[in-house]
Design an enzyme around this catalytic site. Structure first.
Site, PDB file in Angstrom:
ATOM      1  N   TRP A   1       0.876  -1.149  -0.056  1.00 22.03           N
ATOM      2  CA  TRP A   1       0.135   0.051  -0.097  1.00 22.03           C
ATOM      3  C   TRP A   1       1.000   1.132   0.188  1.00 22.03           C
ATOM      4  O   TRP A   1       1.625   1.545   0.960  1.00 22.03           O
ATOM      5  CB  TRP A   1      -0.902  -0.011   0.933  1.00 22.03           C
ATOM      6  CG  TRP A   1      -1.899   0.912   1.098  1.00 22.03           C
ATOM      7  CD1 TRP A   1      -3.359   0.627   0.712  1.00 22.03           C
ATOM      8  CD2 TRP A   1      -1.927   2.329   1.641  1.00 22.03           C
ATOM      9  NE1 TRP A   1      -4.009   2.050   0.905  1.00 22.03           N
ATOM     10  CE2 TRP A   1      -3.244   2.925   1.322  1.00 22.03           C
ATOM     11  CE3 TRP A   1      -1.066   2.968   2.406  1.00 22.03           C
ATOM     12  CZ2 TRP A   1      -3.345   4.156   1.893  1.00 22.03           C
ATOM     13  CZ3 TRP A   1      -1.536   4.284   3.019  1.00 22.03           C
ATOM     14  CH2 TRP A   1      -2.502   4.887   2.577  1.00 22.03           C
TER      15      TRP A   1
ATOM     16  N   ASN B   1       7.500  -2.779   5.561  1.00 17.26           N
ATOM     17  CA  ASN B   1       6.396  -1.885   6.154  1.00 17.26           C
ATOM     18  C   ASN B   1       6.904  -0.817   7.004  1.00 17.26           C
ATOM     19  O   ASN B   1       7.487  -0.899   7.821  1.00 17.26           O
ATOM     20  CB  ASN B   1       5.290  -2.741   6.916  1.00 17.26           C
ATOM     21  CG  ASN B   1       4.619  -3.939   6.390  1.00 17.26           C
ATOM     22  OD1 ASN B   1       4.981  -4.036   5.219  1.00 17.26           O
ATOM     23  ND2 ASN B   1       3.985  -4.760   7.020  1.00 17.26           N
ATOM     24  N   GLY B   2       6.175   0.436   6.534  1.00 21.02           N
ATOM     25  CA  GLY B   2       6.772   1.528   7.753  1.00 21.02           C
ATOM     26  C   GLY B   2       7.321   2.773   6.637  1.00 21.02           C
ATOM     27  O   GLY B   2       7.212   2.519   5.492  1.00 21.02           O
TER      28      GLY B   2
ATOM     29  N   LYS C   1     -19.953   2.988   5.197  1.00 21.18           N
ATOM     30  CA  LYS C   1     -20.019   1.774   4.492  1.00 21.18           C
ATOM     31  C   LYS C   1     -20.290   1.808   2.995  1.00 21.18           C
ATOM     32  O   LYS C   1     -19.575   1.519   2.157  1.00 21.18           O
ATOM     33  CB  LYS C   1     -20.957   0.691   5.085  1.00 21.18           C
ATOM     34  CG  LYS C   1     -20.549   0.071   6.443  1.00 21.18           C
ATOM     35  CD  LYS C   1     -19.453  -0.913   6.095  1.00 21.18           C
ATOM     36  CE  LYS C   1     -18.565  -1.009   6.976  1.00 21.18           C
ATOM     37  NZ  LYS C   1     -17.589   0.123   7.461  1.00 21.18           N
TER      38      LYS C   1
ATOM     39  N   GLU D   1     -17.451   3.626   1.305  1.00 24.15           N
ATOM     40  CA  GLU D   1     -16.189   2.880   1.177  1.00 24.15           C
ATOM     41  C   GLU D   1     -16.402   1.811  -0.055  1.00 24.15           C
ATOM     42  O   GLU D   1     -15.363   1.641  -0.720  1.00 24.15           O
ATOM     43  CB  GLU D   1     -15.748   1.827   2.506  1.00 24.15           C
ATOM     44  CG  GLU D   1     -15.346   2.706   3.597  1.00 24.15           C
ATOM     45  CD  GLU D   1     -15.186   1.678   4.727  1.00 24.15           C
ATOM     46  OE1 GLU D   1     -14.256   1.817   5.318  1.00 24.15           O
ATOM     47  OE2 GLU D   1     -16.325   1.232   5.275  1.00 24.15           O
TER      48      GLU D   1
ATOM     49  N   HIS E   1     -30.667  22.406   9.400  1.00 22.28           N
ATOM     50  CA  HIS E   1     -29.450  23.310   9.521  1.00 22.28           C
ATOM     51  C   HIS E   1     -28.456  23.247   8.494  1.00 22.28           C
ATOM     52  O   HIS E   1     -27.325  23.124   8.636  1.00 22.28           O
ATOM     53  CB  HIS E   1     -28.952  23.090  10.995  1.00 22.28           C
ATOM     54  CG  HIS E   1     -30.103  23.396  12.109  1.00 22.28           C
ATOM     55  ND1 HIS E   1     -30.343  24.737  12.432  1.00 22.28           N
ATOM     56  CD2 HIS E   1     -30.532  22.589  12.987  1.00 22.28           C
ATOM     57  CE1 HIS E   1     -30.958  24.730  13.481  1.00 22.28           C
ATOM     58  NE2 HIS E   1     -31.426  23.417  13.755  1.00 22.28           N
TER      59      HIS E   1
ATOM     60  N   LYS F   1      -6.831  -2.510   4.831  1.00 27.86           N
ATOM     61  CA  LYS F   1      -7.642  -3.082   5.848  1.00 27.86           C
ATOM     62  C   LYS F   1      -7.119  -2.261   7.360  1.00 27.86           C
ATOM     63  O   LYS F   1      -7.850  -1.874   8.180  1.00 27.86           O
ATOM     64  CB  LYS F   1      -7.443  -4.534   6.224  1.00 27.86           C
ATOM     65  CG  LYS F   1      -8.247  -5.052   7.129  1.00 27.86           C
ATOM     66  CD  LYS F   1      -9.739  -4.847   7.269  1.00 27.86           C
ATOM     67  CE  LYS F   1     -10.449  -5.630   8.284  1.00 27.86           C
ATOM     68  NZ  LYS F   1     -11.916  -5.357   8.357  1.00 27.86           N
TER      69      LYS F   1
END
Length: 620
Positions: free
Chosen positions: A84, A110-111, A497, A500, A516, A615
């Protein structure tokens, strides 16, 4: 060690194998089971002691699998990654694994390496070159710079002392064949022990359970060296560490689709069991009470609390909004929901009489973890509600309660959300009974909780109705979701939901806010969904619904069975069984999940892996 401010890593999936079997099939299967953690690119590297086989492809894992079709590398040591993207575009070049420019180190990571620019300038002066836009390549070259004088474990140790940021990483060096070195700081890493001399490393237990249930959860600031004869765990300053081997409690079948078209639908349908598992062993029916290990021996704390802070992000925060009403109405504790990404930047007011409860499916949510640590620093007692056993939040809170929802694979949370609602109801009773809640009130709640699984099943049995409504509204690009009191959090979750998974622009509002502002944009492009069971605010909701209909707005309504008056007002009506007002969210959220799912399918969206999302959100 320069780690004054830890920034948590990305959501990627990493897996490493060492043993006697061919590594590639095991690595690719591990990536498949973790693809929900990242699907911008994927790559694999296999080592046989003489040659290195590396393949990388942008896009989803299927692209990599097509790329390696027919290849049969013989190596029994390997690493693999599904990405990702954070630093660098999601393309073939930036895909992991990365290697140092001299070819001496291969790395998956990762990171985020915060000081990568400074390190990169230093490494350029030493003759290292760079071919990608990633911070990971900097780490690979940094390790390689120490590998000139040290074996791989020491080179990794020395390199990580220079790094500011976060990582879960696995490294391989051809000069140390049959060895993998891994480390974590701010990104989860799990060691699976398959047998003597056979190990599997992963950022998620889903990649490990096809091979073994025996795992070790590495702690912050630890590294592990794997060979074909042993594993050794140590801190970054070379202090040996011993961890007990733990047993994963769920099996591989729970992580498979089981005949359903998508994981999301499977997980929606599992929700009756989620509630049952959450209640099991915790509900004391005869006493009208709840037994939570998190509160055992903490009666004095429960009685002395001045307030509660529910700390969460995303869907967990919307569940927390429901808990806020539960705690205040029944446990009589002032409660506030704090968003994890904001809490530690606002000079929060907490002390030893403020219980901070962190909610997270993964237990690794970066913002929530960082804010939890800030609350601990300020002296607040900390509790957790998480799903993943052994996760960072589970280890760092003083006490907590597992949801026991089993693996949740779809990016959009459904059954973990249901598990959080269940745990919040249990905490409400457990705290309330210690703070003056009567036996009769406690008994009424726990009795009705026991009926919730059956009532959820009744909602699921009518799933064709939300499907027909989804077909009717599938071309709409905008929606409002309205709810009052307990239903406000559910309105926000419903909007989340459909946003997404179906890419519909949706907003969740307090129903009373309709006039309003929101009414100004209601037109033929919008539909509005009202969650209005027959409860204490039903009449107020009815007035707002009529305000919208008077302006020709389209309205879908969720209400209680037997309430037929809305059929002449709303365009579509969905019915749910009657229950206590505080427990109605456990029923009203289900048709919203089904509506989002069926809308996504009707619009041709990738339900389980929506674009731009992953996720476990472990990047700040």
């Amino acid at each position: 060690m320069a780690r004054t401010r830890v920034q948590w890593g990305d959501m990627c999936g990493i897996v490493g194998y060492i043993g006697e079997k061919k590594a590639q099939p095991i690595l690719l299967d591990g990536l498949r089971r973790m693809e929900y953690r990242g699907y911008d690119s994927a790559g694999v590297a296999v080592f046989d002691g003489k040659e290195t086989y590396v393949r990388k492809k942008s896009g989803k894992l299927a692209n990599l699998i097509e790329e390696v079709k027919g290849d049969t590398p013989l190596g029994t040591v390997g690493i693999a990654h599904t990405r990702w993207a954070t630093h660098g575009a999601p393309n073939d070049i930036n895909a992991h694994p990365h290697q140092s420019s001299d070819g001496s180190v291969y790395l998956i990571h990762n990171g985020i390496i915060e000081n990568y620019k400074t390190l990169k300038e230093e490494l350029l002066k030493k003759g290292f070159s760079f071919s990608t836009d990633t911070d990971t390549e900097v780490l690979a070259n940094l390790i390689a710079s120490y590998l000139k004088e040290h074996p791989l474990p020491v080179a990794v140790e020395q390199a990580l002392k220079r790094v500011e940021g976060a990582y879960g990483m696995v490294a391989y060096a051809p000069q140390n064949p049959d060895t993998l070195v891994a480390a974590r700081l701010g990104s989860p890493l799990i060691l699976g022990i398959i047998g003597e001399g056979e190990y599997l490393l992963a950022s998620d237990v889903a990649a490990i359970i096809p091979h073994t249930r025996n795992v070790i959860y590495l702690d912050e600031g630890e590294m592990v060296t794997l060979t074909k004869s042993e594993y050794r765990i140590q801190t970054f300053d070379a202090r040996p560490v011993t961890h007990p081997v733990e047993q994963v409690q769920w099996n591989i079948e729970e992580a498979e689709k089981g005949g359903f078209a998508h994981f999301m639908l499977k997980e929606i349908m599992e929700q009756p069991d989620v509630v049952l598992n959450g209640l099991r062993g915790r509900v004391l029916v005869k006493e009208g009470d709840v037994h939570l290990g998190a509160l055992v021996g903490r009666e004095a704390l429960a009685q002395s609390l001045d307030r509660v802070v529910l700390l969460a992000c995303g869907s967990a925060a919307y569940a927390a909004h429901v808990g806020e009403y539960m705690f205040e109405e029944y446990a009589r504790i002032p409660t506030k929901v704090e968003i994890g990404s904001e809490f530690r930047y606002k000079q929060p007011v907490v002390n030893e009489h403020t219980a901070v409860i962190a909610l997270s499916q993964s237990g690794e949510t970066a913002d929530t973890v960082a804010s939890l640590r800030e609350a601990k620093r300020m002296g607040a007692p900390t509790l957790g509600i998480v799903n993943v056993v052994g996760s960072t939040i589970a280890r760092e809170v003083e006490a907590g309660a597992y949801i026991h929802a089993g693996p949740e694979i779809s990016v959009a949370s459904t059954k973990a959300f249901m598990g959080m609602l269940t745990m919040l109801a249990l905490f409400t009773v457990a705290l309330g009974r210690k703070r003056g809640m009567s036996f009769s009130v406690g008994k009424r709640i726990v009795d009705e909780l026991a009926l919730i699984p059956e009532k959820i099943q009744m909602v699921l049995a009518q799933s064709e109705h939300p499907k027909k409504i989804a077909e009717k509204y599938k071309t709409y690009e905008h929606a409002y979701y309205f709810g009052r009191k307990y239903q406000f959090g559910i309105a926000r979750e419903g909007a989340q939901k459909i946003k997404e998974v179906a890419y519909v622009h949706a907003e969740g509002y307090h129903t009373g806010e309709l006039k309003h502002g929101p009414l100004a944009v209601v037109d033929e492009r919008f539909y509005s969904l009202f969650i209005m069971p027959k409860d204490s605010v039903y009449e107020k909701n009815l007035s707002n619904l009529q305000e919208l209909k008077a302006r020709n707005g389209k309205a879908i309504v969720i209400t209680t069975e037997g309430n037929r008056e809305l059929e002449d007002i709303a365009d579509d009506v969905i019915y749910i069984p009657k229950t206590l007002e505080m427990l109605t969210p456990l029923l009203s959220v289900v048709p919203l999940q089904l509506l989002a799912y069926h809308t996504a399918v009707a619009r041709g969206c990738d339900v389980d892996q929506p674009r731009n999302l992953a996720k476990s959100v472990t990047v700040e």
